[in-house]
Motif scaffolding. Structure first.
Motif, PDB file in Angstrom:
ATOM      1  N   THR A  37      -1.111  16.982 -34.227  1.00  0.00           N
ATOM      2  CA  THR A  37      -2.484  16.673 -34.633  1.00  0.00           C
ATOM      3  C   THR A  37      -2.866  17.452 -35.890  1.00  0.00           C
ATOM      4  O   THR A  37      -2.232  18.473 -36.215  1.00  0.00           O
ATOM      5  CB  THR A  37      -3.487  17.046 -33.516  1.00  0.00           C
ATOM      6  N   GLU A  61      -5.420  19.247 -36.132  1.00  0.00           N
ATOM      7  CA  GLU A  61      -5.892  20.570 -35.697  1.00  0.00           C
ATOM      8  C   GLU A  61      -4.725  21.537 -35.528  1.00  0.00           C
ATOM      9  O   GLU A  61      -4.765  22.668 -36.008  1.00  0.00           O
ATOM     10  CB  GLU A  61      -6.652  20.477 -34.361  1.00  0.00           C
ATOM     11  N   ARG A 100     -13.698  20.984 -36.436  1.00  0.00           N
ATOM     12  CA  ARG A 100     -14.012  19.564 -36.271  1.00  0.00           C
ATOM     13  C   ARG A 100     -13.483  19.054 -34.931  1.00  0.00           C
ATOM     14  O   ARG A 100     -14.109  18.246 -34.263  1.00  0.00           O
ATOM     15  CB  ARG A 100     -13.366  18.771 -37.401  1.00  0.00           C
ATOM     16  N   GLY A 101     -12.306  19.562 -34.548  1.00  0.00           N
ATOM     17  CA  GLY A 101     -11.712  19.182 -33.256  1.00  0.00           C
ATOM     18  C   GLY A 101     -12.471  19.806 -32.091  1.00  0.00           C
ATOM     19  O   GLY A 101     -12.519  19.242 -30.995  1.00  0.00           O
ATOM     20  N   LYS A 124     -16.445  17.787 -31.854  1.00  0.00           N
ATOM     21  CA  LYS A 124     -16.273  16.391 -32.300  1.00  0.00           C
ATOM     22  C   LYS A 124     -17.605  15.658 -32.456  1.00  0.00           C
ATOM     23  O   LYS A 124     -17.881  15.051 -33.487  1.00  0.00           O
ATOM     24  CB  LYS A 124     -15.389  15.641 -31.302  1.00  0.00           C
ATOM     25  N   GLU A 125     -18.457  15.750 -31.391  1.00  0.00           N
ATOM     26  CA  GLU A 125     -19.718  14.983 -31.417  1.00  0.00           C
ATOM     27  C   GLU A 125     -20.641  15.463 -32.531  1.00  0.00           C
ATOM     28  O   GLU A 125     -21.250  14.666 -33.236  1.00  0.00           O
ATOM     29  CB  GLU A 125     -20.431  15.095 -30.075  1.00  0.00           C
ATOM     30  N   GLN A 130     -19.511  14.124 -35.764  1.00  0.00           N
ATOM     31  CA  GLN A 130     -19.795  12.680 -35.883  1.00  0.00           C
ATOM     32  C   GLN A 130     -21.263  12.453 -36.230  1.00  0.00           C
ATOM     33  O   GLN A 130     -21.603  11.634 -37.077  1.00  0.00           O
ATOM     34  CB  GLN A 130     -19.447  11.962 -34.585  1.00  0.00           C
TER      35      GLN A 130
END
Ligand SMILES: Cc1cc2nc3c(=O)[nH]c(=O)nc-3n(C[C@H](O)[C@H](O)[C@H](O)COP(=O)(O)OP(=O)(O)OC[C@H]3O[C@@H](n4cnc5c(N)ncnc54)[C@H](O)[C@@H]3O)c2cc1C
Length: 189
Positions: free
Chosen positions: A109, A111, A172-173, A176-177, A180
């Motif tokens: 990933t 991340e 960011r990982g 997440k929400e 977004q």
């Protein structure tokens, strides 16, 4: 790295013949993004090799250099510093082995690649810094490999995406929400 002529290149008004187009027109950034995890893992693996080399050179040097009538390797500080460096190297090697297997399986990933690049290059910088200290004044002279290692490895915290950007990607990982929502809000501005 210091041997290479690092400079900025500009491609203003350059025309590339159609037959030389790689991939689809306008898709260059997407293609590059696909390779970023691999690139970051390579930089991390390079850091492992660099740290290993620095430790080897320092063991060699400290067993031959004498101060107060004994090799400086006999001082507990020298032994402890190199013990710390060797431990950090092994810990990172284990994580990078895992990342390499994930990459081979197409499962690495963004991340994990960022964690590998950020953490291994910080470790490499720290190890070389500690090793250079054990060289004393000679550590500051170009004749000694540790001085060149110190100058060369610094850039690894910058290229392939700075380590600050690596932390942004890791965060960011984790959020997440939140990221977004921030992206949506920006689009609606
Ligand atoms: C020797 C060398 C070789 C390179 N090779 C290549 C190559 O082959 N291909 C290629 O494409 N590029 C290459 N680069 C470019 C390299 O990837 C960039 O220099 C690097 O990504 C940083 O970008 P920047 O220099 O624009 O710094 P900037 O983006 O101006 O960053 C300056 C500082 O601000 C911080 N910063 C920026 N944005 C944020 C943020 N959102 N949050 C927190 N901090 C932030 C950075 O972490 C950094 O500390 C190379 C650079 C060097 C020095």
């Amino acid at each position: 790295m210091k041997a290479q002529d690092t400079s900025e290149l500009f491609f203003d008004n350059v025309k590339v013949p159609k037959e030389n187009l790689l991939g689809e027109e306008g898709a260059g950034f997407k293609i590059m993004m696909k390779e970023l995890a691999r690139e970051r893992l390579i930089v991390a693996l390079n850091a492992i090799g660099g740290a290993e080399g620095a430790i080897e050179k320092t063991i060699e040097y400290t067993t031959t250099r004498t101060a107060f009538k004994q090799p400086i390797a006999k001082f507990q500080n020298t032994q402890f510093k190199l013990a710390e460096c060797a431990t950090q190297l092994q810990v990172h090697q284990a994580f990078l082995d895992r990342c390499t297997l994930l990459l081979a399986d197409n499962k690495l990933t963004a991340e994990s690649a960022s964690m590998a690049k950020y953490s291994a290059t910080e470790m490499h910088n720290k190890v070389v810094d500690e090793c250079l200290q054990l060289f004393g004044g000679y550590g500051y002279m170009w004749d000694y490999p540790i001085a060149r290692m110190y100058a060369d490895n610094r850039v690894a915290r910058i290229y392939a995406g700075t380590n600050e950007i690596m932390k942004v990607l890791i965060a960011r990982g984790l959020f997440k929400e939140l990221f977004q929502e921030m992206k949506k809000a920006k689009r609606n501005q």
